[in-house]
Design a protein around this motif. Sequence first.
Motif, PDB file in Angstrom:
ATOM      1  N   ASP A 180       0.849  -1.221   0.229  1.00 57.60           N
ATOM      2  CA  ASP A 180      -0.077  -0.113  -0.038  1.00 57.60           C
ATOM      3  C   ASP A 180       0.923   1.328  -0.032  1.00 57.60           C
ATOM      4  OD1 ASP A 180      -3.183   0.620   1.121  1.00 57.60           O
ATOM      5  OD2 ASP A 180      -1.895   2.161   1.111  1.00 57.60           O
ATOM      6  N   ASN A 228     -12.948  -3.391   2.083  1.00 56.97           N
ATOM      7  CA  ASN A 228     -14.025  -2.466   2.250  1.00 56.97           C
ATOM      8  C   ASN A 228     -14.871  -2.429   0.923  1.00 56.97           C
ATOM      9  OD1 ASN A 228     -12.995  -1.299   4.485  1.00 56.97           O
ATOM     10  ND2 ASN A 228     -11.257  -0.389   3.394  1.00 56.97           N
ATOM     11  N   GLU A 260     -12.476   3.279  -1.461  1.00 60.92           N
ATOM     12  CA  GLU A 260     -11.779   4.358  -2.032  1.00 60.92           C
ATOM     13  C   GLU A 260     -11.504   4.091  -3.361  1.00 60.92           C
ATOM     14  OE1 GLU A 260      -8.510   5.936   0.227  1.00 60.92           O
ATOM     15  OE2 GLU A 260      -9.864   6.630   1.879  1.00 60.92           O
TER      16      GLU A 260
HETATM   17  P1  5GP Z   1      -9.865   1.207   0.207  1.00 63.43           P
HETATM   18  O1  5GP Z   1     -10.134   2.471   0.975  1.00 63.43           O
HETATM   19  O2  5GP Z   1     -10.408   1.438  -1.172  1.00 63.43           O
HETATM   20  O3  5GP Z   1     -10.216  -0.014   0.807  1.00 63.43           O
HETATM   21  O4  5GP Z   1      -8.311   1.080   0.065  1.00 63.43           O
HETATM   22  C1  5GP Z   1      -7.643   1.450  -1.316  1.00 63.43           C
HETATM   23  C2  5GP Z   1      -6.066   1.489  -0.464  1.00 63.43           C
HETATM   24  O5  5GP Z   1      -5.256   2.002  -1.739  1.00 63.43           O
HETATM   25  C3  5GP Z   1      -5.660   2.687   0.372  1.00 63.43           C
HETATM   26  O6  5GP Z   1      -5.246   1.947   1.635  1.00 63.43           O
HETATM   27  C4  5GP Z   1      -4.836   3.589  -0.303  1.00 63.43           C
HETATM   28  O7  5GP Z   1      -3.629   3.836   0.506  1.00 63.43           O
HETATM   29  C5  5GP Z   1      -4.171   2.611  -1.331  1.00 63.43           C
HETATM   30  N1  5GP Z   1      -3.737   3.346  -2.597  1.00 63.43           N
HETATM   31  C6  5GP Z   1      -4.383   4.411  -3.231  1.00 63.43           C
HETATM   32  N2  5GP Z   1      -3.712   4.795  -4.469  1.00 63.43           N
HETATM   33  C7  5GP Z   1      -2.598   4.030  -4.232  1.00 63.43           C
HETATM   34  C8  5GP Z   1      -1.528   3.858  -5.107  1.00 63.43           C
HETATM   35  O8  5GP Z   1      -1.121   4.637  -6.164  1.00 63.43           O
HETATM   36  N3  5GP Z   1      -0.674   2.750  -5.107  1.00 63.43           N
HETATM   37  C9  5GP Z   1      -0.696   2.045  -3.980  1.00 63.43           C
HETATM   38  N4  5GP Z   1       0.115   0.924  -3.785  1.00 63.43           N
HETATM   39  N5  5GP Z   1      -1.737   1.953  -2.922  1.00 63.43           N
HETATM   40  C10 5GP Z   1      -2.609   3.057  -3.230  1.00 63.43           C
END
Ligand code: 5GP
Length: 121
Positions: free
Chosen positions: A33, A91, A99
């Motif tokens: 992440d 999520n 997100e």
């Molecule tokens: P969600 O909130 O959708 O469950 O988690 C999305 C995750 O993706 C978050 O923990 C965020 O830090 C991670 N994330 C967002 N953009 C990027 C990215 O460009 N690269 C990586 N490796 N992780 C990302």
Amino acid sequence: MSYDEGNIFARILRGEVPCKKIFENKEALAFHDAYPQAPVHALVIPKAAYQNVYEFYQNATPEQLKGFSEAIVNVIDLLGLKEYGYRMITNHGLYGGQEVPHFHVHLLGGKPLGRMVTVRD
Ligand code: 5GP
């Protein structure tokens, strides 16, 4: 709502955006992440275009299910999470705080993580 081909994980899968890869097989990709919430914070995603866990379990082929499960097990082994344990989260949607609209599981560990959820108003 249809799958958004422009989401960041779709772009990572197409090689348009870099990631710190942990493991890859035919059906899944795992990477660190970018904004870790724990000393170890990995993401495991299927390569096929599913928006959330519900869509994945409803539609995934046996090969996709197997490949995704194998990727999770490999990440647990590669990151040394098995001995002390870890948390696996997915999520879904607005109330789940999702997100990125491409199905993924978070694997968190590396220290005691405390209680499962903190709900803020
Ligand atoms: P969600 O909130 O959708 O469950 O988690 C999305 C995750 O993706 C978050 O923990 C965020 O830090 C991670 N994330 C967002 N953009 C990027 C990215 O460009 N690269 C990586 N490796 N992780 C990302």
